[in-house]
Write a protein that holds these residues in place. Structure first.
Motif, PDB file in Angstrom:
ATOM      1  N   LEU A   1      85.342 -10.912 -31.119  1.00 19.11           N
ATOM      2  CA  LEU A   1      84.296 -10.994 -32.135  1.00 19.11           C
ATOM      3  C   LEU A   1      84.419 -12.300 -32.914  1.00 19.11           C
ATOM      4  CD1 LEU A   1      84.184  -7.401 -33.680  1.00 19.11           C
ATOM      5  CD2 LEU A   1      82.701  -8.389 -31.934  1.00 19.11           C
ATOM      6  N   PRO A   2      83.331 -12.810 -33.465  1.00 16.45           N
ATOM      7  CA  PRO A   2      83.403 -14.031 -34.277  1.00 16.45           C
ATOM      8  C   PRO A   2      84.196 -13.790 -35.548  1.00 16.45           C
ATOM      9  CG  PRO A   2      81.220 -13.060 -34.403  1.00 16.45           C
ATOM     10  CD  PRO A   2      81.962 -12.310 -33.348  1.00 16.45           C
ATOM     11  N   VAL A   3      84.716 -14.868 -36.122  1.00 14.72           N
ATOM     12  CA  VAL A   3      85.600 -14.754 -37.279  1.00 14.72           C
ATOM     13  C   VAL A   3      84.928 -14.067 -38.457  1.00 14.72           C
ATOM     14  CG1 VAL A   3      86.968 -16.746 -36.623  1.00 14.72           C
ATOM     15  CG2 VAL A   3      84.948 -17.084 -38.047  1.00 14.72           C
ATOM     16  N   THR A   4      83.623 -14.216 -38.569  1.00 15.93           N
ATOM     17  CA  THR A   4      82.928 -13.608 -39.703  1.00 15.93           C
ATOM     18  C   THR A   4      82.934 -12.097 -39.649  1.00 15.93           C
ATOM     19  OG1 THR A   4      80.901 -14.007 -38.453  1.00 15.93           O
ATOM     20  CG2 THR A   4      81.396 -15.531 -40.241  1.00 15.93           C
ATOM     21  N   LEU A   5      83.177 -11.518 -38.466  1.00 13.34           N
ATOM     22  CA  LEU A   5      83.305 -10.065 -38.355  1.00 13.34           C
ATOM     23  C   LEU A   5      84.761  -9.624 -38.357  1.00 13.34           C
ATOM     24  CD1 LEU A   5      80.520  -9.115 -35.776  1.00 13.34           C
ATOM     25  CD2 LEU A   5      80.438  -9.066 -38.264  1.00 13.34           C
ATOM     26  N   VAL A   6      85.618 -10.380 -37.698  1.00 13.55           N
ATOM     27  CA  VAL A   6      87.038 -10.026 -37.659  1.00 13.55           C
ATOM     28  C   VAL A   6      87.608  -9.913 -39.062  1.00 13.55           C
ATOM     29  CG1 VAL A   6      89.334 -10.837 -36.951  1.00 13.55           C
ATOM     30  CG2 VAL A   6      87.391 -11.066 -35.393  1.00 13.55           C
ATOM     31  N   SER A   7      87.114 -10.737 -39.970  1.00 11.19           N
ATOM     32  CA  SER A   7      87.664 -10.782 -41.334  1.00 11.19           C
ATOM     33  C   SER A   7      87.149  -9.672 -42.231  1.00 11.19           C
ATOM     34  CB  SER A   7      87.333 -12.138 -41.969  1.00 11.19           C
ATOM     35  OG  SER A   7      85.930 -12.310 -42.052  1.00 11.19           O
ATOM     36  N   GLN A   8      86.206  -8.861 -41.747  1.00 16.29           N
ATOM     37  CA  GLN A   8      85.606  -7.840 -42.602  1.00 16.29           C
ATOM     38  C   GLN A   8      86.484  -6.593 -42.675  1.00 16.29           C
ATOM     39  OE1 GLN A   8      83.345  -8.858 -44.465  1.00 16.29           O
ATOM     40  NE2 GLN A   8      82.964 -10.737 -43.268  1.00 16.29           N
TER      41      GLN A   8
ATOM     42  N   ARG B   1      73.450 -11.661 -50.929  1.00 14.18           N
ATOM     43  CA  ARG B   1      74.505 -12.053 -51.855  1.00 14.18           C
ATOM     44  C   ARG B   1      75.763 -11.182 -51.669  1.00 14.18           C
ATOM     45  NH1 ARG B   1      74.758 -15.565 -56.254  1.00 14.18           N
ATOM     46  NH2 ARG B   1      76.943 -15.614 -56.906  1.00 14.18           N
ATOM     47  N   ILE B   2      75.555  -9.886 -51.497  1.00 14.54           N
ATOM     48  CA  ILE B   2      76.691  -8.988 -51.282  1.00 14.54           C
ATOM     49  C   ILE B   2      77.430  -9.356 -49.999  1.00 14.54           C
ATOM     50  CG2 ILE B   2      77.342  -6.597 -50.766  1.00 14.54           C
ATOM     51  CD1 ILE B   2      75.059  -5.700 -52.598  1.00 14.54           C
ATOM     52  N   LEU B   3      76.678  -9.634 -48.937  1.00 15.07           N
ATOM     53  CA  LEU B   3      77.292  -9.935 -47.645  1.00 15.07           C
ATOM     54  C   LEU B   3      77.989 -11.290 -47.631  1.00 15.07           C
ATOM     55  CD1 LEU B   3      74.461  -8.669 -45.255  1.00 15.07           C
ATOM     56  CD2 LEU B   3      76.722  -7.643 -45.533  1.00 15.07           C
ATOM     57  N   LEU B   4      77.425 -12.256 -48.343  1.00 17.37           N
ATOM     58  CA  LEU B   4      77.925 -13.631 -48.239  1.00 17.37           C
ATOM     59  C   LEU B   4      78.730 -14.079 -49.453  1.00 17.37           C
ATOM     60  CD1 LEU B   4      74.696 -15.294 -46.755  1.00 17.37           C
ATOM     61  CD2 LEU B   4      76.715 -14.492 -45.510  1.00 17.37           C
ATOM     62  N   GLU B   5      78.967 -13.162 -50.403  1.00 16.33           N
ATOM     63  CA  GLU B   5      79.658 -13.520 -51.649  1.00 16.33           C
ATOM     64  C   GLU B   5      80.970 -14.243 -51.377  1.00 16.33           C
ATOM     65  OE1 GLU B   5      79.722 -13.664 -55.722  1.00 16.33           O
ATOM     66  OE2 GLU B   5      78.476 -12.065 -54.897  1.00 16.33           O
ATOM     67  N   ASN B   6      81.767 -13.685 -50.493  1.00 17.96           N
ATOM     68  CA  ASN B   6      83.060 -14.292 -50.165  1.00 17.96           C
ATOM     69  C   ASN B   6      83.086 -14.802 -48.727  1.00 17.96           C
ATOM     70  OD1 ASN B   6      84.053 -13.747 -52.694  1.00 17.96           O
ATOM     71  ND2 ASN B   6      85.032 -11.822 -52.098  1.00 17.96           N
ATOM     72  N   ALA B   7      81.902 -15.143 -48.198  1.00 14.45           N
ATOM     73  CA  ALA B   7      81.817 -15.487 -46.777  1.00 14.45           C
ATOM     74  C   ALA B   7      82.686 -16.682 -46.411  1.00 14.45           C
ATOM     75  CB  ALA B   7      80.364 -15.778 -46.401  1.00 14.45           C
ATOM     76  N   ALA B   8      82.647 -17.731 -47.219  1.00 17.82           N
ATOM     77  CA  ALA B   8      83.419 -18.925 -46.887  1.00 17.82           C
ATOM     78  C   ALA B   8      84.913 -18.624 -46.892  1.00 17.82           C
ATOM     79  CB  ALA B   8      83.095 -20.036 -47.873  1.00 17.82           C
ATOM     80  N   ASN B   9      85.387 -17.874 -47.916  1.00 20.10           N
ATOM     81  CA  ASN B   9      86.812 -17.533 -47.979  1.00 20.10           C
ATOM     82  C   ASN B   9      87.229 -16.657 -46.804  1.00 20.10           C
ATOM     83  OD1 ASN B   9      87.049 -18.942 -50.360  1.00 20.10           O
ATOM     84  ND2 ASN B   9      86.712 -17.139 -51.656  1.00 20.10           N
ATOM     85  N   ASP B  10      86.360 -15.704 -46.450  1.00 19.99           N
ATOM     86  CA  ASP B  10      86.664 -14.821 -45.323  1.00 19.99           C
ATOM     87  C   ASP B  10      86.778 -15.616 -44.026  1.00 19.99           C
ATOM     88  OD1 ASP B  10      86.665 -12.654 -46.976  1.00 19.99           O
ATOM     89  OD2 ASP B  10      84.621 -12.040 -46.509  1.00 19.99           O
ATOM     90  N   ARG B  11      85.894 -16.589 -43.840  1.00 19.49           N
ATOM     91  CA  ARG B  11      85.937 -17.401 -42.629  1.00 19.49           C
ATOM     92  C   ARG B  11      87.237 -18.201 -42.552  1.00 19.49           C
ATOM     93  NH1 ARG B  11      80.288 -17.543 -43.861  1.00 19.49           N
ATOM     94  NH2 ARG B  11      78.993 -17.067 -42.062  1.00 19.49           N
TER      95      ARG B  11
ATOM     96  N   LEU C   1      79.332  -7.724 -56.737  1.00 19.64           N
ATOM     97  CA  LEU C   1      79.961  -6.816 -55.784  1.00 19.64           C
ATOM     98  C   LEU C   1      79.925  -7.491 -54.427  1.00 19.64           C
ATOM     99  CD1 LEU C   1      81.126  -4.014 -56.443  1.00 19.64           C
ATOM    100  CD2 LEU C   1      79.075  -3.003 -55.465  1.00 19.64           C
ATOM    101  N   ASN C   2      81.002  -7.393 -53.650  1.00 15.79           N
ATOM    102  CA  ASN C   2      81.021  -7.953 -52.313  1.00 15.79           C
ATOM    103  C   ASN C   2      81.659  -6.965 -51.354  1.00 15.79           C
ATOM    104  OD1 ASN C   2      83.950  -8.389 -52.393  1.00 15.79           O
ATOM    105  ND2 ASN C   2      83.464 -10.020 -53.857  1.00 15.79           N
ATOM    106  N   LEU C   3      81.722  -7.339 -50.080  1.00 16.16           N
ATOM    107  CA  LEU C   3      82.191  -6.388 -49.067  1.00 16.16           C
ATOM    108  C   LEU C   3      83.618  -5.922 -49.303  1.00 16.16           C
ATOM    109  CD1 LEU C   3      80.697  -7.789 -45.726  1.00 16.16           C
ATOM    110  CD2 LEU C   3      79.908  -5.882 -47.112  1.00 16.16           C
TER     111      LEU C   3
ATOM    112  N   LEU D   1      70.008  -1.513 -48.440  1.00 11.81           N
ATOM    113  CA  LEU D   1      70.858  -1.797 -49.596  1.00 11.81           C
ATOM    114  C   LEU D   1      71.677  -0.565 -49.981  1.00 11.81           C
ATOM    115  CD1 LEU D   1      71.817  -3.605 -51.889  1.00 11.81           C
ATOM    116  CD2 LEU D   1      69.752  -2.975 -53.183  1.00 11.81           C
ATOM    117  N   ASN D   2      71.053   0.597 -49.958  1.00 12.70           N
ATOM    118  CA  ASN D   2      71.760   1.834 -50.274  1.00 12.70           C
ATOM    119  C   ASN D   2      72.892   2.088 -49.276  1.00 12.70           C
ATOM    120  OD1 ASN D   2      71.894   4.379 -51.869  1.00 12.70           O
ATOM    121  ND2 ASN D   2      71.286   5.335 -49.940  1.00 12.70           N
ATOM    122  N   GLN D   3      72.641   1.832 -47.993  1.00 10.86           N
ATOM    123  CA  GLN D   3      73.670   2.001 -46.966  1.00 10.86           C
ATOM    124  C   GLN D   3      74.815   1.020 -47.176  1.00 10.86           C
ATOM    125  OE1 GLN D   3      71.423   1.517 -43.353  1.00 10.86           O
ATOM    126  NE2 GLN D   3      70.243   3.401 -43.674  1.00 10.86           N
ATOM    127  N   LEU D   4      74.485  -0.222 -47.503  1.00 10.85           N
ATOM    128  CA  LEU D   4      75.509  -1.238 -47.729  1.00 10.85           C
ATOM    129  C   LEU D   4      76.388  -0.876 -48.923  1.00 10.85           C
ATOM    130  CD1 LEU D   4      76.654  -3.980 -46.856  1.00 10.85           C
ATOM    131  CD2 LEU D   4      74.919  -5.079 -48.288  1.00 10.85           C
TER     132      LEU D   4
END
Length: 687
Positions: free
Chosen positions: A323-330, A383-393, A447-449, A575-578
């Protein structure tokens, strides 16, 4: 992926199939193919937004037929766009075609545009029935074929790639799967079907080596093959001319048949590939790389990770290898929710690609896309999905994640450094890309993931309601399972352009009441189960439905507003599911029926009152009043009559009520009945 022209070629000839009686076995089902085929083959409404109640009944009948024959279904659905982006140009072309088809449907032509909430209805019915279900991270074809090979069982789909995969259990095309024709004795019920097997197919072409079929698929052309390769090869190769008397199938495609006969002269795929490269000429190294990559997509492993997923008593953490790094880090909870389809593929496209293809509905193509109405909801999701996206990558790269490190670690950013998502959506009759900043309202807590699962329910609810602009006290009087739909409707009322009309809003609320009564009548212990008055109200409303096959006389204004409502409803559900569902998720099948809502709106606009339509069943009228009060204030029977198309509330009185309504909403108080005689003026409705 899909091999161009192969379905028509194969299905036009019975000799490639074996008639079977399907019973007492496992069956792998391509979920996306199933809901597309069931919806379009059953003549259900498309132009007026879809009839989800009828579709849900159809789904239950389908799985009941499987159960009757002891067929055990396992459903696999597609995830996000391919991580390599090699199919994106194909997806763009399909989206452009859907814009044209939706426009044609709006003008009475024929077409195939799947109503927006169909996949949500499909998922909810499967969860209700306890059908084993998994969502892949990307396209599901390879995973479906791998699982079918692992279990040696057949696959039900409508994808021509399965004429290429070598599956011992075979392939059952949906077009010849007679699920509604169950036959046989009581203890030996079966479904008549036609089974395709690779060995049988190859025997008709000089017993060719079945390992040549992947090369055939790639050169003939699929969603991943550059069209240049197909064009060059067939312009240069000399194929045997097949006489009409020898052509296979109704299509009699001489190019496909000639190519298969040409391939049959080779004993090994390597020899055939070398000959193909010689014919292509030019940059052999580049062509070799492209063709080899395409052939690899058809080479199945000996074991499937989905087999373990389905055999686990609890949802297992999916295999993240590759999987790409953006998913592995979740976090694990997020990946589990994606795999169990409790989160949509939409979130995968945002995380992996920072781009989404928005679905076009049947609407007024001269107005902005109905998706524009729900834009601010999507911004919060981004915003919720990408809040910490750079750090996660960066973290994923440090622990050995794969992918384009530089591109993925930086992500896409706007001119002021904020993360952006590219949205592809309809603009008039064209497809337009717009970069949207990931943004949340100032009143919404961050709020973030990584923090959602640990956040309290009140905090998650605050994010949801703050995004939708709803005060929490509005929900106090509502049934819990209708809170989310009222929130989405409130948001639509305040963001829809043109503003929703009074008859349409009343029609939507009546639709909720109809759905509630219909659902309660299916519950054995519910007081309304055997209520004649409830049945009478349902029948009265049902008779107002517009015929699904009626293509003329479409009210495009109503269709456009209902498309906006569906867009708001879908994004509110996402949004409710997230946010791990701070509010109960409503059953879409009981919420929306396009043909019913068009009929209700027309009846109310022509002068019929809601009170008269619901007369005889106090529960129905009480629910209507509760819903209406939550959205617009108290209901008085004498004011529940719809306005004519040309009537507007007195402007002076409307402004006074809007001012009074705002102050009451801000203070949390309740307006007097006198202040709400014209309650729809509170929200500046325009007929």
């Amino acid at each position: 992926m899909g091999v161009h022209g192969l379905t028509r070629f194969v299905e036009g000839n019975n000799q490639y199939f074996t008639n079977i009686r399907l019973r007492d076995c496992r069956l792998i089902i391509d979920g996306c193919s199933l809901y597309f085929q069931l919806y379009f083959s059953s003549g259900l409404d498309q132009a007026r937004g879809g009839d989800y109640d009828t579709f849900a009944v159809l789904l239950r009948q389908f799985f009941a037929a499987l159960k009757e024959c002891a067929v055990h279904p396992f459903v696999v659905v597609d995830g996000g766009m391919d991580q390599t982006d090699k199919k994106f140009s194909t997806l763009l072309e399909r989206t452009k075609n859907k814009i044209k088809e939706a426009h044609g449907l709006s003008r009475g032509a024929r077409g195939y545009v799947l109503p927006l909430l169909t996949s949500q209805v499909f998922k909810q019915v499967l969860l209700e029935l306890g059908i084993p279900l998994v969502q892949c991270f990307f396209e599901a074809d390879y995973e479906i074929a791998s699982l079918a090979k692992h279990w040696c069982c057949p696959v039900l789909t409508n994808d021509s790639d399965f004429y290429i995969f070598d599956l011992k259990g075979g392939y059952l095309p949906f077009s010849s799967f007679q699920w509604n024709g169950v036959s046989g004795k009581a203890t030996e019920r079966f479904i008549p079907a036609r089974l395709y097997a690779v060995n049988s197919f190859c025997s008709h072409f000089n017993h060719m080596n079945k390992q040549l079929l992947p090369l055939f698929a790639v050169v003939t052309g699929n969603d991943y093959t550059p069209s240049k390769i197909t064009e060059i090869f067939f312009s240069r190769v000399e194929l045997e001319r097949v006489p009409c008397s020898r052509r296979s199938g109704k299509s009699g495609n001489p190019q496909i048949q000639g190519f298969l006969l040409w391939l049959s002269q080779f004993t090994s795929p390597e020899d055939a590939l070398e000959e193909v490269l010689d014919i292509l000429g030019g940059n052999k190294g580049n062509f070799h790389k492209q063709l080899s990559a395409g052939i690899k997509d058809y080479q199945l492993p000996h074991h499937s990770s989905l087999a373990q997923y389905f055999s686990s008593p609890q949802p297992a953490l999916p295999d993240v290898q590759g999987l790409p790094v953006t998913l592995v880090s979740q976090p694990g909870w997020f990946l589990r929710m994606v795999a169990s389809w409790k989160l949509p593929s939409f979130v995968l496209d945002v995380l992996v690609h920072q781009k989404v293809l928005l679905v076009t509905q049947v609407e007024n193509s001269q107005l902005p896309s109905s998706n524009a109405t729900s834009l601010s909801i999507r911004k919060t999701i981004y915003r919720i999905l990408l809040e910490n996206a750079a750090n996660d990558r960066e973290m994923a790269v440090q622990i050995g994640g794969r992918g384009d490190t530089k591109r993925q670690s930086q992500g896409k950013r706007g001119p002021y450094g904020s993360m952006v998502v590219d949205e592809f959506d309809r603009h008039e009759l064209c497809l337009k890309k717009t970069s949207v900043e990931a943004h949340r309202p100032s009143s919404v807590p961050p709020l973030n993931l990584s923090s959602i699962e640990k956040a309290s329910v009140p905090t998650r609810l605050q994010v949801l309601l703050g995004t939708l602009g709803v005060m929490e006290h509005v929900l106090l009087s509502l049934p819990p399972h209708l809170c989310l739909v009222v929130c989405a409707t409130y948001f639509w009322m305040n963001n829809g352009k043109p503003k929703p009309t009074q008859p349409l809003l009343q029609g939507i609320l009546m639709g909720f009441v109809y759905g509630e009564l219909s659902w309660r009548k299916t519950q054995p212990n519910d007081p309304l189960n055997c209520s004649s008055s409830s049945s009478s109200v349902c029948q009265r409303l049902y008779q107002l439905r517009v015929s699904p096959g009626q293509r003329r006389g479409l009210d495009l204004g109503v269709s456009h507003s209902l498309s906006q409502w569906q867009s708001c409803m879908l994004m509110t559900m996402f949004l409710n599911q997230l946010l791990c569902c701070p509010l109960l998720e409503p059953q879409c099948a009981w919420l929306f029926s396009g043909t019913l809502l068009h009929g209700l709106e027309a009846a109310i606009r022509s002068g019929q009152s809601c009170a008269s339509l619901l007369a005889g069943e106090p529960v129905a009228w009480q629910l209507f009043c509760t819903l209406s009060q939550a959205l617009t204030g108290p209901v008085r029977p004498e004011t529940s009559r719809g306005r004519g198309a040309g009537q507007r509330p007195p402007q002076q009185r409307g402004r006074a009520h809007r001012k009074r309504g705002r102050s009451n909403r801000n203070s949390g108080g309740t307006s007097t009945d006198h202040a709400l005689d014209n309650r729809f003026a509170l929200l500046n409705f325009e007929d």
